[in-house]
Design a protein around this motif. Sequence first.
Motif, PDB file in Angstrom:
ATOM      1  N   GLU A 236       0.813  -1.225   0.000  1.00  0.00           N
ATOM      2  CA  GLU A 236       0.000   0.000   0.000  1.00  0.00           C
ATOM      3  C   GLU A 236       0.840   1.266   0.000  1.00  0.00           C
ATOM      4  O   GLU A 236       0.328   2.351  -0.186  1.00  0.00           O
ATOM      5  N   ARG A 237       2.171   1.128   0.214  1.00  0.00           N
ATOM      6  CA  ARG A 237       2.995   2.346   0.229  1.00  0.00           C
ATOM      7  C   ARG A 237       3.918   2.432  -0.968  1.00  0.00           C
ATOM      8  O   ARG A 237       4.787   3.296  -1.032  1.00  0.00           O
ATOM      9  N   ARG A 238       3.751   1.520  -1.948  1.00  0.00           N
ATOM     10  CA  ARG A 238       4.649   1.574  -3.107  1.00  0.00           C
ATOM     11  C   ARG A 238       4.118   2.485  -4.208  1.00  0.00           C
ATOM     12  O   ARG A 238       4.855   2.918  -5.070  1.00  0.00           O
ATOM     13  N   GLY A 239       2.791   2.716  -4.204  1.00  0.00           N
ATOM     14  CA  GLY A 239       2.224   3.612  -5.199  1.00  0.00           C
ATOM     15  C   GLY A 239       2.201   3.049  -6.607  1.00  0.00           C
ATOM     16  O   GLY A 239       2.219   3.790  -7.570  1.00  0.00           O
ATOM     17  N   PHE A 240       2.163   1.716  -6.750  1.00  0.00           N
ATOM     18  CA  PHE A 240       2.032   1.097  -8.067  1.00  0.00           C
ATOM     19  C   PHE A 240       0.571   0.759  -8.307  1.00  0.00           C
ATOM     20  O   PHE A 240      -0.181   0.484  -7.367  1.00  0.00           O
ATOM     21  N   GLY A 241       0.176   0.733  -9.570  1.00  0.00           N
ATOM     22  CA  GLY A 241      -1.162   0.246  -9.902  1.00  0.00           C
ATOM     23  C   GLY A 241      -1.049  -1.177 -10.396  1.00  0.00           C
ATOM     24  O   GLY A 241      -0.059  -1.536 -11.029  1.00  0.00           O
ATOM     25  N   MET A 242      -2.040  -2.022 -10.066  1.00  0.00           N
ATOM     26  CA  MET A 242      -1.942  -3.410 -10.533  1.00  0.00           C
ATOM     27  C   MET A 242      -3.259  -3.856 -11.129  1.00  0.00           C
ATOM     28  O   MET A 242      -4.325  -3.581 -10.586  1.00  0.00           O
ATOM     29  N   VAL A 243      -3.167  -4.557 -12.257  1.00  0.00           N
ATOM     30  CA  VAL A 243      -4.342  -5.163 -12.888  1.00  0.00           C
ATOM     31  C   VAL A 243      -4.193  -6.669 -12.758  1.00  0.00           C
ATOM     32  O   VAL A 243      -3.205  -7.237 -13.201  1.00  0.00           O
ATOM     33  N   PHE A 244      -5.177  -7.298 -12.109  1.00  0.00           N
ATOM     34  CA  PHE A 244      -5.062  -8.713 -11.814  1.00  0.00           C
ATOM     35  C   PHE A 244      -5.675  -9.556 -12.932  1.00  0.00           C
ATOM     36  O   PHE A 244      -6.532  -9.094 -13.680  1.00  0.00           O
ATOM     37  N   GLN A 245      -5.223 -10.805 -12.973  1.00  0.00           N
ATOM     38  CA  GLN A 245      -5.706 -11.707 -14.025  1.00  0.00           C
ATOM     39  C   GLN A 245      -7.222 -11.869 -13.973  1.00  0.00           C
ATOM     40  O   GLN A 245      -7.889 -11.880 -14.991  1.00  0.00           O
ATOM     41  N   ASN A 246      -7.780 -11.997 -12.749  1.00  0.00           N
ATOM     42  CA  ASN A 246      -9.243 -12.124 -12.652  1.00  0.00           C
ATOM     43  C   ASN A 246      -9.883 -10.771 -12.324  1.00  0.00           C
ATOM     44  O   ASN A 246     -11.012 -10.725 -11.876  1.00  0.00           O
ATOM     45  N   TYR A 247      -9.144  -9.698 -12.563  1.00  0.00           N
ATOM     46  CA  TYR A 247      -9.577  -8.305 -12.406  1.00  0.00           C
ATOM     47  C   TYR A 247      -9.704  -7.880 -10.954  1.00  0.00           C
ATOM     48  O   TYR A 247      -9.443  -6.723 -10.638  1.00  0.00           O
TER      49      TYR A 247
ATOM     50  N   ILE B 252      -8.508  -1.682 -15.339  1.00  0.00           N
ATOM     51  CA  ILE B 252      -7.435  -0.817 -15.840  1.00  0.00           C
ATOM     52  C   ILE B 252      -7.652   0.620 -15.356  1.00  0.00           C
ATOM     53  O   ILE B 252      -6.728   1.274 -14.872  1.00  0.00           O
ATOM     54  N   ALA B 253      -8.919   1.080 -15.443  1.00  0.00           N
ATOM     55  CA  ALA B 253      -9.220   2.450 -14.997  1.00  0.00           C
ATOM     56  C   ALA B 253      -8.881   2.605 -13.522  1.00  0.00           C
ATOM     57  O   ALA B 253      -8.313   3.620 -13.100  1.00  0.00           O
ATOM     58  N   ARG B 254      -9.217   1.569 -12.714  1.00  0.00           N
ATOM     59  CA  ARG B 254      -8.969   1.643 -11.278  1.00  0.00           C
ATOM     60  C   ARG B 254      -7.472   1.765 -10.991  1.00  0.00           C
ATOM     61  O   ARG B 254      -7.062   2.433 -10.048  1.00  0.00           O
ATOM     62  N   ALA B 255      -6.657   1.105 -11.835  1.00  0.00           N
ATOM     63  CA  ALA B 255      -5.209   1.151 -11.612  1.00  0.00           C
ATOM     64  C   ALA B 255      -4.611   2.464 -12.099  1.00  0.00           C
ATOM     65  O   ALA B 255      -3.735   3.018 -11.449  1.00  0.00           O
ATOM     66  N   VAL B 256      -5.084   2.997 -13.253  1.00  0.00           N
ATOM     67  CA  VAL B 256      -4.401   4.163 -13.818  1.00  0.00           C
ATOM     68  C   VAL B 256      -4.935   5.483 -13.269  1.00  0.00           C
ATOM     69  O   VAL B 256      -4.288   6.506 -13.420  1.00  0.00           O
TER      70      VAL B 256
ATOM     71  N   ASP C  66     -12.794 -14.063  -2.330  1.00  0.00           N
ATOM     72  CA  ASP C  66     -11.591 -14.114  -3.152  1.00  0.00           C
ATOM     73  C   ASP C  66     -10.445 -13.347  -2.485  1.00  0.00           C
ATOM     74  O   ASP C  66     -10.553 -12.144  -2.261  1.00  0.00           O
ATOM     75  N   PRO C  67      -9.331 -14.040  -2.127  1.00  0.00           N
ATOM     76  CA  PRO C  67      -8.241 -13.346  -1.431  1.00  0.00           C
ATOM     77  C   PRO C  67      -7.573 -12.273  -2.283  1.00  0.00           C
ATOM     78  O   PRO C  67      -6.944 -11.366  -1.752  1.00  0.00           O
ATOM     79  N   THR C  68      -7.709 -12.347  -3.621  1.00  0.00           N
ATOM     80  CA  THR C  68      -7.063 -11.306  -4.434  1.00  0.00           C
ATOM     81  C   THR C  68      -7.744  -9.957  -4.241  1.00  0.00           C
ATOM     82  O   THR C  68      -7.148  -8.931  -4.545  1.00  0.00           O
ATOM     83  N   LEU C  69      -8.981  -9.947  -3.714  1.00  0.00           N
ATOM     84  CA  LEU C  69      -9.648  -8.662  -3.495  1.00  0.00           C
ATOM     85  C   LEU C  69      -8.871  -7.822  -2.489  1.00  0.00           C
ATOM     86  O   LEU C  69      -8.674  -6.625  -2.690  1.00  0.00           O
ATOM     87  N   GLU C  70      -8.409  -8.458  -1.412  1.00  0.00           N
ATOM     88  CA  GLU C  70      -7.641  -7.699  -0.419  1.00  0.00           C
ATOM     89  C   GLU C  70      -6.282  -7.311  -0.969  1.00  0.00           C
ATOM     90  O   GLU C  70      -5.762  -6.243  -0.639  1.00  0.00           O
ATOM     91  N   ARG C  71      -5.718  -8.187  -1.818  1.00  0.00           N
ATOM     92  CA  ARG C  71      -4.426  -7.845  -2.425  1.00  0.00           C
ATOM     93  C   ARG C  71      -4.599  -6.629  -3.334  1.00  0.00           C
ATOM     94  O   ARG C  71      -3.752  -5.727  -3.356  1.00  0.00           O
ATOM     95  N   ALA C  72      -5.715  -6.625  -4.080  1.00  0.00           N
ATOM     96  CA  ALA C  72      -5.984  -5.485  -4.959  1.00  0.00           C
ATOM     97  C   ALA C  72      -6.130  -4.222  -4.122  1.00  0.00           C
ATOM     98  O   ALA C  72      -5.570  -3.173  -4.457  1.00  0.00           O
TER      99      ALA C  72
END
Lengths: 369, 302
Positions: free
Chosen positions: A91-102, A162-166, B189-195
């Motif tokens: 939470e402190r790195r300030g990167f955006g991430m898009v996950f495989q299952n969104y 994608i919008a959430r990350a960017v 889904d645990p990835t929700l917290e990771r997101a």
Amino acid sequence: MTAAATSRASTPATRPGHFETLRLDGVSRSFGGQAALADLDLTIRRGEFIALLGPSGCGKSTALNCLAGLLPLTRGSIWQDETRLDVLPPERRGFGMVFQNYALFPHLPVRKNIAFGLQMRRVPRAEIRRRVDEALRLVHLEEHAGKLPGQLSGGQQQRVAIARAVVLEPSLVLMDEPLSNLDAKLRLEMRTEIRRLHQSLGLTTVYVTHDQEEALSLADRLVVLRAGRVQQIGTPEELHTEPANWHVADFMGYRNLLPVRAGARQGAGITVEIEGQELTGTPVGDPAPGSEVIAGIRPEDLRIGPAGSTGVPATVEVVEYQGREVAVEARTDGGIPLNLRAVDRPAVGDRITVTVEPRRLLVFPADAR
Amino acid sequence: MTAINAATGGARPALRHRLAERGIDRQLLLLIPAALFVLILFIYPFLYGVGLSFQPTEGGALGAYREFFTDAYLRDTILTTLQLSLPAALLNVLASVPIAYRMRGRFRGKRLLTTLLVVPITLGTVLTAQGLLNFLGPTGWFNRTLLSSGLADAPVRLTNNYWGVFFSLVITGFPFAFLLVLSYLSGIDPTLERAAATLGAGRWQRFRRITLPLLAPGLATTFCLTFVLAFSVFPSAVLVGDPSGTTRVMSIAAYDAAYVRYDYPLASAVAVLMGVVELLVIAAVLGWRALLYTGSTAGGKG
């Protein structure tokens, strides 16, 4: 400009500024003594699009999770300019991430999903509204802002992710196989969309995929991984024409990888013997004369020679229609299968002679790792 | 063309197909044994009891109910039961959340720990009550430790009163609540917290903004189930409680009416009222639950 800069500086460490270089220094991660990623050295420059490419289990997702902070490193360090990053929580790195299952929050409507990161950063309400509107416009989802993620199609969910990350204007966007859950047509559309966003927003992107075509078309530089180790880092052209070893070649579409014995060096070339025919190829990585080597040829570099020309004789076994040309699988008299392309459609059972240009035949040492 | 239409009768599909489309076919016959079972062993006795409650020996159709609400000794059992079952159910649910939250991942010894936590279910109320009497009773280990360490001058009374029953309800009800909450949590889904973490949410924010809203409907359901279990408490209210005083719950009142006073209509009326009170509480909780998001807890297309 200065006003924007000061308002950014006033929000604390959750918003690190944009970097010039991001350096991965011997990044390693093992699971129960098993190395999933070993000694990854990589320097990412601002504005670059980097693809991490490799088969499943090669460590590419591990690398991405290490970068995001979702997995602690076993060894090594990550540096953003002069700041050490690998000791910071995600939470402190300030990167955006898009996950495989969104990983969209199913209980929040699209607008709130996109606003989530801004709320966490305590951005003023009016600015949140403005930036979310802008992000919605960017991914063409204005009229879906009030819907829950479950009411959207796969492609729309992808756009929300994608919008959430960017929307956070992150210094780095991480994408973990974002297109693998979409159908073929949508995948091509979204691919263009991602590249367009990367360019228009001036993002720095690290993109994980197992699809070499996707990686070649999107990335400025590719990192090919295998069994947790970097095989090659280079531009799409470099990887396409000069794979560093036969594993990379395998991944880059060299479907013909023939185990053969090397002959003598001939100037810059080296001869190999296939089915009694002596062919000249280009050596890669110093294969020793007389040793076991692997001859790699792309299907599109194998030609059907005119009848009676010198080349390897073979029999056509399978013909697949592929639009402009056909893909042919032929088998030599010695039983070696060859994949090639042809413009004129041969018939199954035809006898053909297969030829290759010397510079298109790459000769790799067999034990190259 | 018209000829063909006429020949096939512009025909609607056969009756059998139309019924099958609505899910009516021969497989429905398989439901008969279960339906009979429910009818004979549940619905008939239930309706019989309701009917009985309206046929008291005196006072007309509502006589038994009037008696219940005019007699303070009977009427107060509602409050006594609620005072025991609501806090016990609430504690069971609230205590399960942090433990289940810590245990939702995979770690060594998880099975052993889960088994240990679930053992009280298999013991049964009577064994639990005996354990409580031995441990928390006036000469039990707990009080002996308190006395010998000088923390208390006289034994603390923790059995044969409200607290004895309360502890018993927690010990037997917690495993149910824990197992239910654990399974609800594992479904998120645990990835929700990771997101959420990559979006800048700290540990507490992730729980508060993502996991808790997705878990809340499950907590409501869990609360209803543990509440119902606690509400019909009978053995522990007698064994470790004060069955004629502070822990005279509704089931004891019903038992008294039926087997001490042989007033079956009154006993039935108490039973019906138990059901009504339970339904009111459950309706309130489910009404709150209906306001929450209750859809999928996955982060997107699998």
